[in-house]
Design an enzyme around this catalytic site. Structure first.
Site, PDB file in Angstrom:
ATOM      1  CB  SER A  33      -0.405   9.483   3.669  1.00  0.00           C
ATOM      2  OG  SER A  33      -0.881   9.698   2.406  1.00  0.00           O
ATOM      3  NE  ARG A  34       5.201   3.966   2.357  1.00  0.00           N
ATOM      4  CZ  ARG A  34       4.945   2.683   2.330  1.00  0.00           C
ATOM      5  NH1 ARG A  34       4.226   2.171   1.478  1.00  0.00           N
ATOM      6  NH2 ARG A  34       4.998   1.968   3.484  1.00  0.00           N
ATOM      7  CB  ILE A  35      -0.302  10.252  -1.665  1.00  0.00           C
ATOM      8  CG1 ILE A  35      -0.527   8.827  -2.013  1.00  0.00           C
ATOM      9  CG2 ILE A  35      -0.778  11.231  -2.666  1.00  0.00           C
ATOM     10  CD1 ILE A  35       0.064   8.436  -3.720  1.00  0.00           C
TER      11      ILE A  35
ATOM     12  CB  THR B 295      -0.994  -0.024   1.367  1.00  0.00           C
ATOM     13  OG1 THR B 295       0.072  -0.160   2.268  1.00  0.00           O
ATOM     14  CG2 THR B 295      -1.961  -0.963   1.033  1.00  0.00           C
ATOM     15  CG  ASP B 296      -0.077   4.058  -2.422  1.00  0.00           C
ATOM     16  OD1 ASP B 296       1.075   3.606  -3.153  1.00  0.00           O
ATOM     17  OD2 ASP B 296      -1.066   4.033  -3.049  1.00  0.00           O
TER      18      ASP B 296
END
Ligand code: ATP
Ligand code: MG
Length: 499
Positions: free
Chosen positions: A354-356, A328-329
């Site tokens: 949250s990698r975004i 997941t991101d």
């Protein structure tokens, strides 16, 4: 062939082959005579129920049975009639509860279907995708401000039993009301009664009209539980291909992994770590890769995934958990100690990411959320070190007070999502250092009522914030003015009450 089609009532489908059941054991039928069927294909038994092709040996095909295996006996005919497993799709599914094969379970009659969609579709390729740039507000303040989720992102919800994982997902669904976002809630392996409570909560808050519930509760066959998340994704793809933004919740993938392990052991596959079969990583990555944001040439829709996974005693190093974290991101980590301390939603900012990142946030929410994460972590750290609070400097006390306010602002009850406008207003006041002076007994009252008060006091302010998704300097001044009036009223009221 026509005779058979009439007998089995499958007039629209093309029967390709007929086999026979050789033996049935624990939900798995061994079938002979199917020469050309493929892995992941649906077959139909003469009693009417379906099976999913899951394995082969030299001569036979192994299929897991949907529904009650007692309905299938040795010698029964088996029809192989379609290349790939598919699910009916259409706008008619909104507001309905369906099984993983698309059959309605809510007793409200048949669903209007507009087509079929492949259950095991390959994920879109890189050229069909666009970067995730827009926020998917969940209505949970701490998430939207500090761990923002983007449209097209996959964000894992991870935590112990009974710590509020489902509640966060349900909040996110309620928050999509009147936004045009389609929600799909996929229930895997949980009790039927708990699902009914969730459906009731969605109903009470008018959030069922934009939601489809794909239900495979603990009592149904393993095949149905295994298929449920793929069916939910296939249904989501239908809406996404029509340019809609879709939010899919998988609650939860731990149970999905268990059911797949059980099926694999019955199919006599070799087992690996923690007795899971070797392809369990592939199983989940194949599913989660289907999320994303499409280019306008490919419909311009998006599909956001919120998979849920359970931990034991906060241990995130389990096999399934680490797999999912890596696919997941980002993850939202829910901590049982925080939950029992009363900090709800019990999200641990130190372990959540949250990698975004903040690039999906609008200008206003990005401004008011800057520095919050660090400030909160420092507050928790300071709290731990200054348990006794002796000999603290003025500055340390002020920072503790600011942290306490932040903690109060982050708390919220379940099923009560907060709009981005309201979040902007509250945290604007926090960033302007105006909330430290509010006494603890007035704090909750302020948080619960101020936004409503502001809307009544000066409607143009809240409309402007909503339209621009920002707080311009003059709007900020208007908010601060309303804040002063709000407290003047509160003080006057409490003086009158005292007199
Ligand atoms: P399970 O492991 O059974 O799936 P879960 O982690 O999904 O549990 P929930 O069912 O969402 O947890 O919540 C557990 C309990 O905590 C419920 O009774 C719920 O009402 C309560 N709860 C969850 N979030 C909050 C909140 N923000 N404020 C108050 N109570 C909450
Ligand atoms: Mg739950």
């Amino acid at each position: 062939m026509t005779q058979i089609q009439e007998q089995y009532k499958v007039p629209l489908l093309d029967v390709r082959e007929i086999g026979r059941v050789k033996d049935v054991r624990r939900g798995i039928a061994r079938i002979k005579g199917l020469q050309t069927c493929a892995y992941g294909q649906l077959v139909q038994f003469s009693a009417g129920m379906h099976g999913l092709v899951m394995g082969f040996d030299e001569k036979d095909v192994m299929a897991t049975i949907f529904g009650d295996e007692n309905g299938v006996s040795v010698g029964d005919e088996v029809l192989s009639y379609e290349a790939q497993a598919s699910i009916p799709v259409g706008e008619g599914f909104l507001g309905r509860v369906i099984s993983s094969l698309g059959d309605p379970l809510d007793g409200r009659g048949p669903v209007t279907v507009s087509g079929r969609s492949a259950i095991f579709r390959e994920a879109p390729g890189i050229m069909e995708r666009e970067p995730v740039m827009q926020q998917m507000p969940t209505g949970v303040k701490i998430i939207d401000l500090a761990i923002p989720v983007g449209r097209g992102q996959r964000e894992l919800i991870i935590g112990d039993r009974q710590t509020g994982k489902t509640s966060i997902c349900v909040d996110a669904i309620i928050n999509q009301k009147n936004t045009g976002v389609v929600c799909i809630y996929c229930w895997i392996g949980g009790p039927q009664a708990a699902l009914q409570r969730i459906i009731n909560s969605l109903n009470e808050r008018g959030a069922i009209e934009h939601t489809v519930i794909v239900a495979a509760a603990v009592g149904v066959s393993a095949a149905e539980q295994y298929l449920a998340p793929y069916s939910a994704a296939a249904l989501g793809e239908y809406f996404m291909s029509r340019g809609r933004d879709v939010l899919v919740v998988f609650d939860d993938l731990t149970k999905h992994a268990w059911v797949y392990r059980q099926m694999s052991l019955l199919l006599e596959r070799a087992s690996g770590r923690e007795a899971y079969p070797g392809d369990i990583f592939y199983l989940h990555s194949q599913l989660l890769e289907r999320a994303g944001r499409m280019t306008s040439g490919h419909g311009g829709g998006s599909m956001t995934f919120l998979p849920v996974v359970e931990t034991m005693q906060g241990d995130i190093t389990g096999y399934i958990q680490t797999n999912l974290i890596s696919i997941t991101d980002g993850q939202i980590y829910i901590s049982a100690p925080l939950f029992h301390e009363g900090f709800k939603p019990a999200i641990d900012l130190g372990l959540s990411v949250s990698r975004i990142g903040s690039r999906v946030q609008g200008p206003g929410i990005r401004r008011v959320s800057s520095g919050l994460r660090l400030e909160y972590s420092q507050y928790r750290e300071m709290l731990r070190m200054t348990k006794l609070r002796t000999n603290l400097s003025e500055e340390a006390l002020a920072r503790l007070r600011r942290g306490e306010v932040l903690q109060e602002l982050f708390k919220q009850s379940n099923f009560a999502p907060v709009s981005l406008e309201e979040q902007m207003v509250l945290f604007h006041l926090y960033q302007r250092n105006l909330l430290q002076g509010v006494s603890p007994q007035h704090m909750r009252r302020f948080i619960d009522n101020f936004f409503r008060f502001l809307t009544e006091y000066d409607m143009t302010v809240t409309t402007r914030i909503k339209e621009t998704q920002d707080i311009a300097p003059e709007t900020g001044e208007a908010v601060e003015k309303a804040f002063a009036v709000f407290f003047r009223d509160i003080r006057r009221n409490s003086q009158e009450a005292a007199a």
